[in-house]
Design a protein around this motif. Structure first.
Motif, PDB file in Angstrom:
ATOM      1  N   TYR A   1       0.832  -1.197   0.000  1.00 16.31           N
ATOM      2  CA  TYR A   1       0.000   0.000   0.000  1.00 16.31           C
ATOM      3  C   TYR A   1       0.873   1.255   0.000  1.00 16.31           C
TER       4      TYR A   1
ATOM      5  N   TYR B   1      -7.954   6.694  -0.962  1.00 18.09           N
ATOM      6  CA  TYR B   1      -8.405   5.513  -0.221  1.00 18.09           C
ATOM      7  C   TYR B   1      -7.242   4.860   0.527  1.00 18.09           C
TER       8      TYR B   1
ATOM      9  N   ALA C   1      -6.617   4.606   4.567  1.00 19.39           N
ATOM     10  CA  ALA C   1      -6.432   3.288   5.179  1.00 19.39           C
ATOM     11  C   ALA C   1      -5.157   3.255   6.011  1.00 19.39           C
TER      12      ALA C   1
ATOM     13  N   ASP D   1      -5.324   2.648   9.972  1.00 19.35           N
ATOM     14  CA  ASP D   1      -4.934   1.321  10.442  1.00 19.35           C
ATOM     15  C   ASP D   1      -3.472   1.197  10.835  1.00 19.35           C
TER      16      ASP D   1
END
Length: 350
Positions: A43, A211, A215, A219
């Motif tokens: 990511y 997005y 995230a 998180d």
């Protein structure tokens, strides 16, 4: 890297990703954390690759502007604005805000289809006739060893298209080498924009980038701050201290009961219990808080097992020093209590 001396708070994720922070809360430490502890470095790599794609697009537009000025030196400001290379977009400043990225994307979309003097001046370097988009990265524009901002490096439109496809094929397609989980509607939108509409402007990745950012912010980033701003140990090192602490405490209790039930004289011999109790309590406290107090006081943080870096972020340095002093005080209090308990309890030989 901007100065962080006046920041009297913990950094934000955007500051970390923008390389505005210092160790141990810098981008390198965050990358190591995402790789080794969060297990979701793909990511972060996606976000960084999109940021690199945006930088490549900016470089391309700057080169396009220079090409316009060279090929049409007598062009006045009004004609330049009507030629498809607007001065307010192609200037050297103002690319850092999101609105400027949107203007950049809008210009790249219009430039891709317009017959402007800027496009004509670039000639065949913008697009190879009869080939369409390249199937994958074929240019050195994104080579990490290449300085894409150097004057001698030329960015072509095919480089932008190859960069966009690289991101799509690496992270977004089903079954990709480093596939990341995104909502299906976002994936379809990006795939359609690149493969059907032949777009390569940064706006196609906006939803996915936002997005992924949210995230990570939700998180991963809070855990990163807890690990690096409130502690200085990685999990394997903390586990090692737990093992050492438990063994030391076992040895201390074994020696204490042996001295009591053997009624060893003089009682001052029991003062040696301070050694195993000190080691045991110190290591257990370090494991509990993922913070080695001595390392915290001298300004050292661990980013991988037995690999250390200096704490350079001022606010984090002060925070770790305060927590280290508190942990040391608590350790001394607990060691003193345990030592006194086993020194002054009456001996009874069995």
């Amino acid at each position: 890297m901007s100065s962080t001396g006046e920041r009297n708070r913990l950094p934000t994720l955007f500051e970390v990703l923008s390389r505005r922070t210092l160790p141990p809360v810098d981008l390198f430490s965050f990358y190591i954390y995402m790789r080794d502890q969060q297990r979701s470095v793909d990511y972060l790599d996606f976000w960084l690759d999109v940021a690199q794609h945006i930088s490549l697009c900016r470089h391309y537009v700057r080169e396009l502007r220079r090409s316009v000025l060279i090929s049409t030196p007598d062009l006045d400001k009004g004609s330049k604005r009507s030629s498809g290379a607007p001065e307010d977009l192609l200037g050297d400043e103002g690319f850092e805000m999101k609105s400027d990225d949107q203007r950049l994307s809008a210009f790249l979309r219009s430039e891709g289809t317009s017959d402007s003097p800027a496009r004509r001046s670039m000639g065949d370097t913008l697009e190879t006739p009869g080939t369409g988009r390249p199937s994958f990265m074929s240019s050195s524009a994104l080579d990490p060893n290449t300085d894409s901002t150097s004057p001698g490096h030329t960015v072509t439109r095919n480089d932008l298209r190859a960069s966009a496809e690289k991101i799509l094929y690496t992270f977004l397609l089903r079954g990709a080498e480093r596939e990341i989980v995104l909502p299906e509607v976002i994936l379809q939108s990006i795939s359609n924009a690149i493969e059907v509409e032949a777009r390569d402007d940064p706006a196609i990745f906006d939803e996915a980038k936002d997005y992924v950012f949210q995230a990570m912010e939700r998180d991963a980033f809070p855990g990163f701050l807890r690990a690096k701003a409130l502690g200085n140990l990685v999990p394997p090192s903390a586990t090692l201290r737990l093992i050492i602490g438990l063994l030391a405490m076992f040895g201390g209790f074994w020696a204490a009961f042996a001295l009591i039930f053997l009624d060893i004289k003089p009682k001052s011999t029991r003062l040696w219990l301070v050694l195993p109790f000190s080691i045991g309590v110190y290591c257990l406290m370090a494991h509990q808080y993922s913070l080695d107090p001595i390392m915290g006081l001298i300004g050292i943080s661990e980013y991988t097992l037995m690999s250390f870096t200096r704490v350079k972020e001022p606010f984090v340095r002060r925070l770790l020093s305060k927590r280290s002093l508190w942990i040391l005080s608590l350790t001394i209090l607990m060691v003193a209590a345990l030592t006194c308990l086993y020194v002054f309890v009456p001996g009874k030989r069995l």
